[in-house]
Structures are given as structure tokens and as C-alpha cells.
Scaffold this active site. Structure first.
Site, PDB file in Angstrom:
ATOM      1  N   PHE A  10       0.763  -1.157  -0.172  1.00 56.92           N
ATOM      2  CA  PHE A  10       0.274  -0.299  -0.120  1.00 56.92           C
ATOM      3  C   PHE A  10       0.731   1.162  -0.089  1.00 56.92           C
ATOM      4  O   PHE A  10       0.139   2.350  -0.214  1.00 56.92           O
ATOM      5  CB  PHE A  10      -1.111   0.357   1.047  1.00 56.92           C
ATOM      6  CG  PHE A  10      -2.126   1.420   1.278  1.00 56.92           C
ATOM      7  CD1 PHE A  10      -2.941   0.464   0.408  1.00 56.92           C
ATOM      8  CD2 PHE A  10      -1.680   2.072   1.661  1.00 56.92           C
ATOM      9  CE1 PHE A  10      -4.446   1.598   0.918  1.00 56.92           C
ATOM     10  CE2 PHE A  10      -2.644   3.198   2.036  1.00 56.92           C
ATOM     11  CZ  PHE A  10      -3.791   2.997   1.276  1.00 56.92           C
ATOM     12  N   GLU A  11       1.940   1.498   0.767  1.00 55.20           N
ATOM     13  CA  GLU A  11       2.682   2.363   0.855  1.00 55.20           C
ATOM     14  C   GLU A  11       3.786   2.650  -0.252  1.00 55.20           C
ATOM     15  O   GLU A  11       4.615   3.987   0.399  1.00 55.20           O
ATOM     16  CB  GLU A  11       3.481   2.753   1.863  1.00 55.20           C
ATOM     17  CG  GLU A  11       3.617   2.063   3.498  1.00 55.20           C
ATOM     18  CD  GLU A  11       2.060   1.195   3.913  1.00 55.20           C
ATOM     19  OE1 GLU A  11       2.236   0.307   3.739  1.00 55.20           O
ATOM     20  OE2 GLU A  11       1.128   2.015   4.442  1.00 55.20           O
ATOM     21  N   VAL A  34       1.558  -9.468  -2.724  1.00 52.73           N
ATOM     22  CA  VAL A  34      -0.211  -8.315  -2.013  1.00 52.73           C
ATOM     23  C   VAL A  34      -0.861 -10.100  -2.497  1.00 52.73           C
ATOM     24  O   VAL A  34      -0.913 -10.951  -3.181  1.00 52.73           O
ATOM     25  CB  VAL A  34      -1.123  -8.561  -2.448  1.00 52.73           C
ATOM     26  CG1 VAL A  34      -2.092  -7.976  -1.450  1.00 52.73           C
ATOM     27  CG2 VAL A  34      -0.478  -6.646  -2.331  1.00 52.73           C
ATOM     28  N   HIS A  41      -9.507  -6.614   2.072  1.00 50.69           N
ATOM     29  CA  HIS A  41      -9.069  -6.340   2.902  1.00 50.69           C
ATOM     30  C   HIS A  41      -8.194  -6.138   1.028  1.00 50.69           C
ATOM     31  O   HIS A  41      -6.929  -5.226   1.026  1.00 50.69           O
ATOM     32  CB  HIS A  41      -8.202  -6.522   3.772  1.00 50.69           C
ATOM     33  CG  HIS A  41      -6.430  -6.245   3.659  1.00 50.69           C
ATOM     34  ND1 HIS A  41      -7.317  -4.000   4.517  1.00 50.69           N
ATOM     35  CD2 HIS A  41      -5.459  -5.698   3.817  1.00 50.69           C
ATOM     36  CE1 HIS A  41      -6.375  -4.004   5.483  1.00 50.69           C
ATOM     37  NE2 HIS A  41      -5.064  -4.195   4.636  1.00 50.69           N
ATOM     38  N   PHE A  66       5.240  -1.025 -12.168  1.00 52.17           N
ATOM     39  CA  PHE A  66       4.299  -2.387 -11.164  1.00 52.17           C
ATOM     40  C   PHE A  66       4.558  -3.291 -11.349  1.00 52.17           C
ATOM     41  O   PHE A  66       4.732  -4.665 -12.070  1.00 52.17           O
ATOM     42  CB  PHE A  66       3.180  -1.960 -11.725  1.00 52.17           C
ATOM     43  CG  PHE A  66       1.455  -2.613 -11.217  1.00 52.17           C
ATOM     44  CD1 PHE A  66       1.771  -2.008  -9.446  1.00 52.17           C
ATOM     45  CD2 PHE A  66       1.385  -3.641 -11.480  1.00 52.17           C
ATOM     46  CE1 PHE A  66       1.122  -2.721  -8.616  1.00 52.17           C
ATOM     47  CE2 PHE A  66       0.403  -3.941 -11.057  1.00 52.17           C
ATOM     48  CZ  PHE A  66       0.286  -3.580  -9.046  1.00 52.17           C
TER      49      PHE A  66
HETATM   50  N1  LIG Z   1      -1.882  -7.880   3.318  1.00 51.40           N
HETATM   51  C1  LIG Z   1      -0.808  -8.009   2.485  1.00 51.40           C
HETATM   52  C2  LIG Z   1      -0.164  -6.589   2.954  1.00 51.40           C
HETATM   53  N2  LIG Z   1      -1.111  -5.545   4.145  1.00 51.40           N
HETATM   54  C3  LIG Z   1      -0.279  -3.990   4.136  1.00 51.40           C
HETATM   55  C4  LIG Z   1      -0.667  -3.136   4.032  1.00 51.40           C
HETATM   56  O1  LIG Z   1      -0.176  -2.983   2.043  1.00 51.40           O
HETATM   57  C5  LIG Z   1      -0.426  -1.688   4.104  1.00 51.40           C
HETATM   58  O2  LIG Z   1       1.275  -2.061   4.821  1.00 51.40           O
HETATM   59  C6  LIG Z   1      -0.986  -1.674   5.971  1.00 51.40           C
HETATM   60  O3  LIG Z   1      -2.349  -1.853   5.173  1.00 51.40           O
HETATM   61  C7  LIG Z   1      -0.378  -0.356   6.121  1.00 51.40           C
HETATM   62  O4  LIG Z   1      -1.295   0.579   5.465  1.00 51.40           O
HETATM   63  N3  LIG Z   1       1.246  -5.696   2.097  1.00 51.40           N
HETATM   64  C8  LIG Z   1       1.518  -6.440   0.634  1.00 51.40           C
HETATM   65  O5  LIG Z   1       3.363  -5.951   1.229  1.00 51.40           O
HETATM   66  N4  LIG Z   1       1.003  -7.458   1.113  1.00 51.40           N
HETATM   67  C9  LIG Z   1      -0.061  -8.094   1.003  1.00 51.40           C
HETATM   68  O6  LIG Z   1      -0.193  -9.306   1.190  1.00 51.40           O
HETATM   69  C1  LIG Z   2      -4.317  -6.287   7.093  1.00 55.31           C
HETATM   70  C2  LIG Z   2      -3.557  -7.127   5.917  1.00 55.31           C
HETATM   71  O1  LIG Z   2      -3.029  -6.546   5.507  1.00 55.31           O
HETATM   72  C3  LIG Z   2      -3.936  -8.706   5.241  1.00 55.31           C
HETATM   73  O2  LIG Z   2      -3.206  -9.602   6.071  1.00 55.31           O
HETATM   74  C4  LIG Z   2      -5.816  -8.579   5.190  1.00 55.31           C
HETATM   75  O3  LIG Z   2      -5.594 -10.240   5.862  1.00 55.31           O
HETATM   76  P1  LIG Z   2      -7.459 -10.176   5.771  1.00 55.31           P
HETATM   77  O4  LIG Z   2      -7.793 -10.494   4.961  1.00 55.31           O
HETATM   78  O5  LIG Z   2      -7.339 -12.209   6.379  1.00 55.31           O
HETATM   79  O6  LIG Z   2      -7.652 -10.301   7.308  1.00 55.31           O
END
Ligand SMILES: Nc1c(NC[C@H](O)[C@H](O)[C@H](O)CO)[nH]c(=O)[nH]c1=O
Ligand SMILES: CC(=O)[C@@H](O)COP(=O)(O)O
Length: 107
Positions: A10-11, A34, A41, A66
Site C-alpha cells: 500500500f505504501e 499482495v 482487504h 508495476f
Molecule cells: N496483506 C498484505 C499487505 N498489507 C499491508 C498493507 O500493504 C499496508 O502496509 C498496511 O495496510 C498499512 O497501510 N501488504 C503487502 O505488501 N502484501 C500483503 O499481502
Molecule cells: C491486514 C492485511 O494486510 C491482510 O493481512 C488482511 O488479511 P485478512 O483479509 O485475512 O484480514
């Protein structure tokens, strides 16, 4: 090559825009994974990563490539990170070189 780590995919966009706008780099390779979880989410993070990288490239006028994997599970991700489905990180780097050589360098 200069490597910057971010907390999650996300960042990536905000940091890519900062790096692109610095004037110090020919391209920014945006690499992450991801992985689908139990909730929706995944969709928010995957879509935000994609639009963040696109926006970073357009706003900084520096190619932001990307290279974020969006996968249903770890197996899919590992297969695309140097496993049996190739290496999307390498493809990202080649895309940057190709873009620079064939398009940007020629103006
Ligand atoms: N679930 C995954 C995430 N989650 C974290 C988000 O990207 C982000 O850092 C958080 O929501 C705070 O803003 N990130 C990944 O790169 N891969 C994932 O599977
Ligand atoms: C919070 C996240 O980044 C991610 O792990 C969400 O997973 P879930 O859909 O199992 O809550």
C-alpha cells in the site's frame, strides 16, 4: 541501484513518487507481493498499489514500473519470484531498461 523498503505494498506509491520526483533516478522498480487473506482487504491493497504506482509515474514523470504480485496464495507468489512461473522482479527491471532505451532516451 538504490533500494528502499516500505512496510507494505500500500505504501509503495507514495515512496515511488518521492523517489521519482527527486531527479536522481531514471526509473523506479516497484516490487511487492499482495497475498489474498480472509477478507476483502486484499482488493483494497492490490488496487491501491496499482493506482499508487501509476499515479507516481504520471506525477513524477519518471517511469514507475508495476512489479507487485497479486496472488491467491504464497505458492503463486513464490512461483513468480524466481520459481516455475519465472521472475517478475527481473521482468520489471527489463521493462525499465526497455522503456528507457526504446522510448525515453530518444525523446
Ligand atoms: N496483506 C498484505 C499487505 N498489507 C499491508 C498493507 O500493504 C499496508 O502496509 C498496511 O495496510 C498499512 O497501510 N501488504 C503487502 O505488501 N502484501 C500483503 O499481502
Ligand atoms: C491486514 C492485511 O494486510 C491482510 O493481512 C488482511 O488479511 P485478512 O483479509 O485475512 O484480514
Amino acid at each position: 541501484m538504490y533500494v528502499v523498503w516500505v512496510p507494505g505494498s500500500f505504501e509503495i506509491g507514495v515512496v515511488a513518487q518521492r523517489l521519482g520526483s527527486s531527479g536522481r533516478y531514471h526509473a523506479v522498480l516497484c516490487i511487492g507481493a499482495v497475498i489474498r487473506g480472509d477478507t476483502t482487504h486484499y482488493d483494497a491493497v492490490a488496487n491501491s498499489a496499482a493506482s499508487g504506482v501509476l499515479s507516481a509515474g504520471l506525477k513524477s514523470d519518471v517511469p514507475c514500473i508495476f512489479g507487485v504480485l497479486t496472488c491467491d496464495n504464497m505458492e503463486q507468489a513464490l512461483n513468480r519470484a524466481g520459481g516455475k512461473s519465472g521472475n517478475k522482479g527481473v521482468e520489471t527491471a527489463l521493462t525499465a531498461v526497455k522503456l528507457y532505451d526504446e522510448v525515453l532516451q530518444r525523446g
